[in-house]
Scaffold this motif. Sequence first.
Motif: not given
Length: 230
Positions: A21-22, A26-32, A36-38, A148-150
Amino acid sequence: MEDYATKLIVFGGIWWTSLFLLARKVFGRRSFDFSNRIVSTLHACLAVVLASASVQDWRCPVCPLASKSSPRQMQTLAVTVGYLLYDLVCCFLDKNVKMDNTVHHLVSIIGLWSGLEYQRCGSEMVAALWITEMSSPFLHLRELLKELGYKDTDLNLAADILFAVIFTLARMVGGPYLTYVTLSADNPFLIKAMALGLQLVSAFWFYKIVRMVMYKLSRRTTLSKKLATS
């Protein structure tokens, strides 16, 4: 199962969910999946550290075989069971349910849970945890880099190759040996079955990884030739 192990599983599930949830905040613009992978990367690093710290004798990391689990080993396994339950729920919530991944989760949860119930095989199980989580940070790094575009960059290819090499050494060299000693020792049938099941899943993933690496290398070679002739 010891009461503290049960409490640690529950606390672990709450802890990993809170971290997710944190990460979502923090990465609100990123996907679910990104968030989860973080969390999964953090667990993999922690699991390797805890598994390493719970090895009783580094001259023989899987010794003593079929023995009573130490409190530190029980704690390490309980933390990972909590994570696996959290991650399995996340897969369903994200509607990213794959048969091989679901089987891997169920085999791991049942295997570790049975080890906690029997309070045995701690040496074998922390070794299995060490082997299976060693390559996980690089697995998640591949997907994080893509979002992240890489994607299709040298950095992403390096992450792919590094993941493939570590996975191969850990799961296809160390894994079969660990499966053999687990099956040979006087372990409960359920734990032996789960050890074999986990190795079969690893072999299937190894097949998919080899195909992935061969495809990416051949694609990179084709692109290089086109650039050279243009």
